[in-house]
Structure formats: C-alpha cells, structure tokens
Design an enzyme around this catalytic site. Structure first.
Site, short mmCIF file in Angstrom:
data_model
loop_
_atom_site.label_atom_id
_atom_site.label_comp_id
_atom_site.label_asym_id
_atom_site.label_seq_id
_atom_site.Cartn_x
_atom_site.Cartn_y
_atom_site.Cartn_z
N ASN A 183 -68.63 3.10 11.91
CA ASN A 183 -69.38 3.68 13.04
C ASN A 183 -70.66 2.88 13.30
OD1 ASN A 183 -68.17 6.22 14.26
ND2 ASN A 183 -67.85 6.52 12.06
N MET A 211 -73.85 10.56 3.53
CA MET A 211 -73.25 11.61 2.70
C MET A 211 -74.26 12.46 1.93
SD MET A 211 -70.17 11.59 3.55
CE MET A 211 -69.00 10.55 4.41
N ILE A 217 -77.03 15.49 2.13
CA ILE A 217 -77.50 16.58 3.00
C ILE A 217 -79.02 16.45 3.18
CG2 ILE A 217 -77.88 19.10 3.05
CD1 ILE A 217 -75.03 18.88 3.47
N LEU A 218 -79.48 16.70 4.39
CA LEU A 218 -80.92 16.70 4.67
C LEU A 218 -81.36 18.15 4.87
CD1 LEU A 218 -80.85 13.73 7.18
CD2 LEU A 218 -81.76 13.68 4.84
N HIS A 229 -69.22 13.73 13.33
CA HIS A 229 -68.38 14.47 12.38
C HIS A 229 -66.91 14.33 12.82
CE1 HIS A 229 -67.36 17.42 9.36
NE2 HIS A 229 -66.55 17.95 10.25
N ASP A 258 -73.79 20.60 9.94
CA ASP A 258 -72.89 20.51 11.10
C ASP A 258 -73.12 21.64 12.11
OD1 ASP A 258 -71.65 18.20 10.06
OD2 ASP A 258 -70.26 19.41 8.89
N GLU A 295 -60.68 5.44 15.75
CA GLU A 295 -60.39 4.52 16.87
C GLU A 295 -60.49 5.20 18.22
OE1 GLU A 295 -57.28 1.46 14.66
OE2 GLU A 295 -56.52 2.95 16.06
C1 GAR Z 1 -66.59 8.87 9.49
O1 GAR Z 1 -65.29 9.32 9.74
C2 GAR Z 1 -67.59 9.97 9.78
O2 GAR Z 1 -67.25 10.77 10.88
C3 GAR Z 1 -67.51 10.76 8.50
O3 GAR Z 1 -67.44 9.77 7.49
C4 GAR Z 1 -66.80 8.61 8.01
C5 GAR Z 1 -67.68 7.40 7.75
O4 GAR Z 1 -67.02 6.21 8.07
N1 GAR Z 1 -68.63 11.63 8.36
C6 GAR Z 1 -68.56 12.85 7.79
O5 GAR Z 1 -67.54 13.29 7.30
C7 GAR Z 1 -69.87 13.64 7.82
N2 GAR Z 1 -69.62 15.01 7.53
P1 GAR Z 1 -67.81 4.86 8.34
O6 GAR Z 1 -68.74 4.61 7.15
O7 GAR Z 1 -66.72 3.81 8.41
O8 GAR Z 1 -68.55 5.01 9.64
#
Ligand code: GAR
Length: 200
Positions: A15, A91, A93-94, A110, A151, A178
């Site tokens: 992301n 990952m 929590i804040l 999310h 969330d 994607e």
């Molecule tokens: C992503 O799918 C994001 O939406 C998820 O972790 C992945 C990180 O991928 N986030 C959560 O689950 C937050 N609750 P990335 O490091 O390749 O962006």
C-alpha cells in the site's frame, strides 16, 4: 504547498508502494515526507529508501510502554512537520492519547467492508480467513479516519470485491489489494489532502 504525509507501516508495504506510485498522478495535493515502521526488518523501509523518502523505526518493543512509544512517534512526526498520517498495514494499536492529537488527520486502510470483519484481532490474513469462514460472497476494502475505537472512525471510501469459489486467504488478500486497496487508498489520500488545503 502540498500536505506533508507520513505513512506508517509494519510489513511488505504494497500500500505504501501504491501511494509512492500515485505521487504526482492520483496523489497531487500531498507528498510522502516520511515513512515510519514499527518493525526494523519491514520490506516497506526498502521501498521508502528506493523512493528517496526519509525513514524512521519506532517500535513498542524498543520503547517499552504504549505511552513512551506514542510519545516517541509523536516526536518523530512533529520533527518532520507531518500534517496527515496514513496507516498502511501498521500493526500497532494507537490509543486515544495519540489519536486525539490528530483529529481527522489519521487514515487507515482495512481489508474488509467495515463494519464486517474489523476491530481488535482482525488484521492481515485473519480478516480474509474470517470472511471465508463466514461464507460471505462479497468483501472489499475500507479507508477510514482513525479515532480511539479500532476500525471505528468515520468511513471515507469503500470498494467491493467478489469472493471466488476456490479462494484461500492468500488469493483473496491479493485480489482485495489489487482491486480495492491500491486503488482506493491513493484516491482517498488525495481527497483528504485536497480538503485540508481548502481549509488552510
Ligand atoms: C493490507 O492488506 C492492509 O489492508 C492490512 O494489512 C495489509 C498490509 O499490506 N491492514 C490491516 O489488516 C489493518 N487492520 P502491505 O504492507 O503490503 O500494505
């Protein structure tokens, strides 16, 4: 002046990459000024370095308590004059003592359609596993503001993705990224940055 963005990461950083690639295209009103990782080994840090973006590592483990961790994070962000924070696979929590300093200035992506499969304990592949276990036929991604409820902040954008018959958590995660996350996150970031500039 473009809005100064910090992207907070913990893992692969796809992301983050989508945001980097969107700069000057979809993302015109903001620029990524800093990438902060909670994990010193995150590949996301390499992506930031390749793009010439400043990086920092701030981990809860290193700082011991949640309060010390949040204080350090705030210091790093302030030192870089950050105006908008984007959580992209972050990952840790804040808590309210951090989020209340940045009202409507923290976004999160999310990997489900909130309010399904979200809240504490729902992250990464676990979210997709839960969607498959439940048997929903449609899932997707959500970009939302971050407040003290995991969330639970106001939704900015959502995109639906169909589940396919032989999906595994991994194939579903990839399709949600994607088709939804990598598209939605830069668009939502642009909308919020443009909105902040209109206010300034
Ligand atoms: C992503 O799918 C994001 O939406 C998820 O972790 C992945 C990180 O991928 N986030 C959560 O689950 C937050 N609750 P990335 O490091 O390749 O962006």
């Amino acid at each position: 002046m473009k809005t100064k963005i910090a992207v907070l990461v913990s893992g692969g950083g796809t992301n983050l990459q989508a945001l980097i690639d969107a700069q000057g295209k979809t993302l015109k009103s903001g620029e990524i000024a800093l990438v902060v990782s909670s994990n010193p080994n995150a590949y996301a840090l390499e992506r930031a370095k390749k793009a010439g973006i400043d990086t920092a590592v701030v981990s809860k483990k290193e700082w011991g308590s949640q309060a010390a961790f949040e204080e350090k994070l705030n210091q790093v962000l302030t030192a870089h004059h950050i105006e908008l924070i984007i959580l992209a696979g972050f990952m840790t929590i804040l808590t309210e003592s951090f989020t209340s300093r940045y009202p409507k200035r923290i976004l999160n992506v999310h990997p489900s359609l909130i309010p399904s499969f979200c809240g504490e304990g729902f992250y990464g592949l676990r979210v997709h596993q839960a969607a498959l276990d439940y048997g929903v036929k449609v899932t997707g991604a959500t970009v939302h503001y971050v407040n003290e409820i995991p969330d639970g902040g106001e939704i900015i954008a959502q995109k639906a993705v169909y589940i396919e018959e032989n999906d595994t958590p991994e194939t579903l995660q990839r399709r949600v990224m994607e088709q939804a996350e990598w598209v939605l996150l830069p668009q939502a970031a642009e909308r919020v940055c443009a909105g902040l500039q209109n206010k300034a």
